[in-house]
Design an enzyme around this catalytic site. Structure first.
Site, mmCIF file in Angstrom:
data_model
loop_
_atom_site.group_PDB
_atom_site.id
_atom_site.type_symbol
_atom_site.label_atom_id
_atom_site.label_comp_id
_atom_site.label_asym_id
_atom_site.label_seq_id
_atom_site.Cartn_x
_atom_site.Cartn_y
_atom_site.Cartn_z
ATOM 1 N N HIS A 1 3.446 3.563 -8.697
ATOM 2 C CA HIS A 1 3.392 2.122 -8.993
ATOM 3 C C HIS A 1 4.702 1.655 -9.630
ATOM 4 O O HIS A 1 5.182 0.563 -9.352
ATOM 5 C CB HIS A 1 2.214 1.810 -9.926
ATOM 6 C CG HIS A 1 0.882 2.089 -9.298
ATOM 7 N ND1 HIS A 1 0.561 1.637 -8.039
ATOM 8 C CD2 HIS A 1 -0.212 2.768 -9.746
ATOM 9 C CE1 HIS A 1 -0.663 2.034 -7.728
ATOM 10 N NE2 HIS A 1 -1.150 2.724 -8.745
ATOM 11 N N LEU B 1 12.264 -20.223 -4.112
ATOM 12 C CA LEU B 1 11.290 -19.298 -3.527
ATOM 13 C C LEU B 1 10.011 -19.334 -4.342
ATOM 14 O O LEU B 1 10.051 -19.260 -5.573
ATOM 15 C CB LEU B 1 11.876 -17.871 -3.553
ATOM 16 C CG LEU B 1 10.971 -16.730 -3.082
ATOM 17 C CD1 LEU B 1 10.853 -16.746 -1.554
ATOM 18 C CD2 LEU B 1 11.533 -15.375 -3.490
ATOM 19 N N ASP C 1 0.797 -1.218 0.000
ATOM 20 C CA ASP C 1 0.000 0.000 0.000
ATOM 21 C C ASP C 1 0.833 1.273 0.000
ATOM 22 O O ASP C 1 1.906 1.300 0.581
ATOM 23 C CB ASP C 1 -0.851 0.017 1.284
ATOM 24 C CG ASP C 1 -2.320 -0.048 0.955
ATOM 25 O OD1 ASP C 1 -2.718 0.547 -0.053
ATOM 26 O OD2 ASP C 1 -3.043 -0.704 1.706
#
Ligand code: FPP
Length: 222
Positions: free
Chosen positions: A19, A113, A2
């Site tokens: 972004h 991962l 956020d």
């Protein structure tokens, strides 16, 4: 992740540049997570509710995601990262879906991962889609009423049989789960950081993990 928009606004930039910066942090965070021995990272990249943003912003978000996929495909492969998208696949534009699927296939055997990307994802949607799949399996007698329990139900959710997240980090001072992995987060430790996502660096990650390591996890026991 956020705070991209607010980070940009505070600098007199457009939300979309926030972004762009946020995507860079995702890459750094993956490198750092791998170094720390973290095996699964799930990011909430685009929620079911995010469609209500302007078309321009939505397009930019997906365009940065495609750029991320193009730029880091080789690195994901080299680092042994497996990409897995969770969320609705029928509303995302064809170009983005194609790229995502291509990388899911290319990284399918990687084991260092697991990188889950939640896109057009909502925790309530996840539970409803699981219930629908169970209803279908019930109809075809693949499952009985007595065969439904929490472990079985979990397997119908997007994260399937993956362990529940140990830690959820939310940035930018918001202190809510906001329809993220609402089933899977039942016993997760929650960590709220006041910094916006583009300012969340490896120091902040280390801080979050330090706080987590001092928590006493009781899972309802005494
Ligand atoms: C939250 O900030 C961020 C988003 C809604 C989108 C972030 C996702 C991307 C940039 C796509 C990248 C995906 C990958 C897999 C790398 P916000 O817009 O809610 O910021 P605000 O709270 O300040 O308004």
């Amino acid at each position: 992740m956020d705070g991209n928009g607010r980070w940009a606004k505070a600098r007199g930039l457009s939300r979309t540049l926030g972004h762009k910066e946020g995507v860079k942090r995702v890459v750094e965070m993956l490198r750092e997570a791998k170094k720390l021995g973290i095996k699964i990272v799930t990011v909430f990249a685009f929620s079911s509710e995010n469609w209500s943003r302007s078309g321009k912003e939505v397009n930019k978000i997906f365009s940065y995601m495609r750029i991320f996929l193009d730029l880091y495909k080789q690195e994901l492969l080299k680092q042994g990262v497996r990409l897995n998208m969770i969320g609705r696949r029928d509303r995302i534009d064809e170009g983005s879906m194609k790229k995502l699927q291509e990388i899911e296939v290319a990284t399918a055997n990687n084991e260092a991962l697991l990188f889950n990307v939640a896109l057009d994802y909502g925790g309530r949607w996840d539970i409803v889609q699981a219930a629908k799949k169970i209803a279908k399996d019930y109809k075809t007698k693949k499952i009985s009423t007595d065969g439904i329990n929490e472990a079985v139900f979990s397997n119908y959710l997007s994260l399937r049989d993956l362990p529940d997240p140990d830690l959820m980090i939310r940035t930018s001072g918001e202190e809510r789960v906001s329809n993220f992995l609402i089933w899977n987060l039942a016993y997760s430790e929650l960590y709220f950081c006041p910094k916006h996502w583009p300012d969340f660096d490896k120091k902040e990650l280390a801080k979050a993990i330090d706080v987590y390591s001092k928590r006493k996890r009781r899972f309802g026991k005494v």
